[in-house]
Design an enzyme around this catalytic site. Structure first.
Site, PDB file in Angstrom:
ATOM      1  N   LYS A  12       0.843  -1.198   0.000  1.00 28.45           N
ATOM      2  CA  LYS A  12       0.000   0.000   0.000  1.00 28.45           C
ATOM      3  C   LYS A  12       0.885   1.258   0.000  1.00 28.45           C
ATOM      4  O   LYS A  12       2.102   1.166   0.238  1.00 28.45           O
ATOM      5  CB  LYS A  12      -0.912  -0.045   1.223  1.00 28.45           C
ATOM      6  CG  LYS A  12      -1.981  -1.161   1.151  1.00 28.45           C
ATOM      7  CD  LYS A  12      -2.756  -1.225   2.462  1.00 28.45           C
ATOM      8  CE  LYS A  12      -3.991  -2.091   2.366  1.00 28.45           C
ATOM      9  NZ  LYS A  12      -4.715  -2.132   3.675  1.00 28.45           N
ATOM     10  N   TYR A  52     -12.494  -2.180  -2.962  1.00 26.37           N
ATOM     11  CA  TYR A  52     -13.025  -2.166  -1.602  1.00 26.37           C
ATOM     12  C   TYR A  52     -14.552  -2.118  -1.557  1.00 26.37           C
ATOM     13  O   TYR A  52     -15.126  -1.663  -0.556  1.00 26.37           O
ATOM     14  CB  TYR A  52     -12.396  -1.012  -0.829  1.00 26.37           C
ATOM     15  CG  TYR A  52     -10.943  -1.292  -0.453  1.00 26.37           C
ATOM     16  CD1 TYR A  52     -10.604  -2.392   0.342  1.00 26.37           C
ATOM     17  CD2 TYR A  52      -9.906  -0.471  -0.896  1.00 26.37           C
ATOM     18  CE1 TYR A  52      -9.275  -2.667   0.680  1.00 26.37           C
ATOM     19  CE2 TYR A  52      -8.575  -0.736  -0.559  1.00 26.37           C
ATOM     20  CZ  TYR A  52      -8.278  -1.833   0.234  1.00 26.37           C
ATOM     21  OH  TYR A  52      -6.972  -2.101   0.582  1.00 26.37           O
ATOM     22  N   ASN A 115      -1.738  -0.012   7.224  1.00 23.52           N
ATOM     23  CA  ASN A 115      -1.134  -1.291   7.601  1.00 23.52           C
ATOM     24  C   ASN A 115      -0.289  -1.924   6.505  1.00 23.52           C
ATOM     25  O   ASN A 115      -0.119  -3.127   6.457  1.00 23.52           O
ATOM     26  CB  ASN A 115      -2.212  -2.241   8.127  1.00 23.52           C
ATOM     27  CG  ASN A 115      -3.317  -2.447   7.118  1.00 23.52           C
ATOM     28  OD1 ASN A 115      -3.243  -1.958   5.996  1.00 23.52           O
ATOM     29  ND2 ASN A 115      -4.327  -3.201   7.495  1.00 23.52           N
ATOM     30  N   HIS A 118      -1.744  -5.297   1.495  1.00 16.72           N
ATOM     31  CA  HIS A 118      -3.055  -5.913   1.257  1.00 16.72           C
ATOM     32  C   HIS A 118      -2.871  -7.324   0.741  1.00 16.72           C
ATOM     33  O   HIS A 118      -1.948  -7.587  -0.033  1.00 16.72           O
ATOM     34  CB  HIS A 118      -3.848  -5.116   0.205  1.00 16.72           C
ATOM     35  CG  HIS A 118      -5.056  -5.872  -0.281  1.00 16.72           C
ATOM     36  ND1 HIS A 118      -6.246  -5.873   0.408  1.00 16.72           N
ATOM     37  CD2 HIS A 118      -5.231  -6.713  -1.338  1.00 16.72           C
ATOM     38  CE1 HIS A 118      -7.107  -6.682  -0.216  1.00 16.72           C
ATOM     39  NE2 HIS A 118      -6.515  -7.184  -1.284  1.00 16.72           N
ATOM     40  N   GLU A 129      -9.850  -9.448  -7.554  1.00 15.35           N
ATOM     41  CA  GLU A 129      -8.866  -8.379  -7.358  1.00 15.35           C
ATOM     42  C   GLU A 129      -7.762  -8.433  -8.418  1.00 15.35           C
ATOM     43  O   GLU A 129      -7.336  -7.394  -8.917  1.00 15.35           O
ATOM     44  CB  GLU A 129      -8.286  -8.474  -5.934  1.00 15.35           C
ATOM     45  CG  GLU A 129      -9.323  -8.108  -4.880  1.00 15.35           C
ATOM     46  CD  GLU A 129      -8.920  -8.471  -3.451  1.00 15.35           C
ATOM     47  OE1 GLU A 129      -7.765  -8.866  -3.213  1.00 15.35           O
ATOM     48  OE2 GLU A 129      -9.789  -8.347  -2.561  1.00 15.35           O
TER      49      GLU A 129
END
Ligand code: UDP
Ligand code: MG
Length: 155
Positions: A12, A52, A115, A118, A129
């Site tokens: 990310k 998302y 975080n 992914h 995805e």
């Protein structure tokens, strides 16, 4: 019984900015997973909303969409035996305070929202995805890696 799978993994924007791309790739390579797709890109609003979709309406959704577009990501496709659960194990729980020490998120994530990495959570979401970020001709599965050779030897 082990099962060969593909999964979508992304470093990310916070992970890219912090210089963690090599560290993250290394952990997946160490495990014997096979890197079959790799690109750096800016996520568009359309891609972010598709990616998302399951979180639409949740309190963190708007910030999550902004976060994933806050800088380039490194998008990857990895293949291997049980790679979906295995990559979730390497990443650790969503929040660094819940993740086991030694996982990427426990070792590097600042907070739950930022975080670093992914990873898809099921075969269905992995294929969905992968299709958001890659064309099939950008995926390179023609070479054999060490883990495939070893497992073939063991039968
Ligand atoms: N997230 C957040 N707040 C939360 C839960 C999740 O900001 O309370 C963000 C976080 O970046 C997470 C992403 O939304 O990685 C997707 O959430 P999910 O529950 O799918 O976690 P993951 O599968 O990434 O562990
Ligand atoms: Mg998720």
């Amino acid at each position: 019984m082990h099962k060969e799978q593909r999964t979508f993994i992304a470093v990310k924007p916070d992970g890219v900015k912090r210089g963690l791309v090599g560290e993250i790739i290394k952990r997946f390579e160490n495990r014997g997973f096979k890197l079959i797709g790799l690109k750096m890109l800016d996520v568009t609003s359309e891609m972010a909303e598709k990616h998302y979709a399951e979180h639409k309406g949740k309190p963190f959704y708007d910030r999550l969409i902004r976060y994933i577009q806050s800088g380039p990501i490194v998008a990857m496709v990895w293949k291997g035996y049980d790679v979906i659960i295995g990559s979730r194990q390497i990443m650790g729980a969503t929040s660094p305070v819940d993740a086991q020490v030694g996982t990427i998120r426990a070792d590097f994530a600042l907070i739950k929202e930022y975080n670093v990495v992914h990873g898809s959570d099921s075969e269905e979401s992995a294929e969905r995805e992968i299709a958001i970020y890659f064309n099939e001709d950008e995926i390179h599965d023609e070479y054999e890696n060490m883990a495939e050779m070893v497992i073939e030897d063991l039968g």
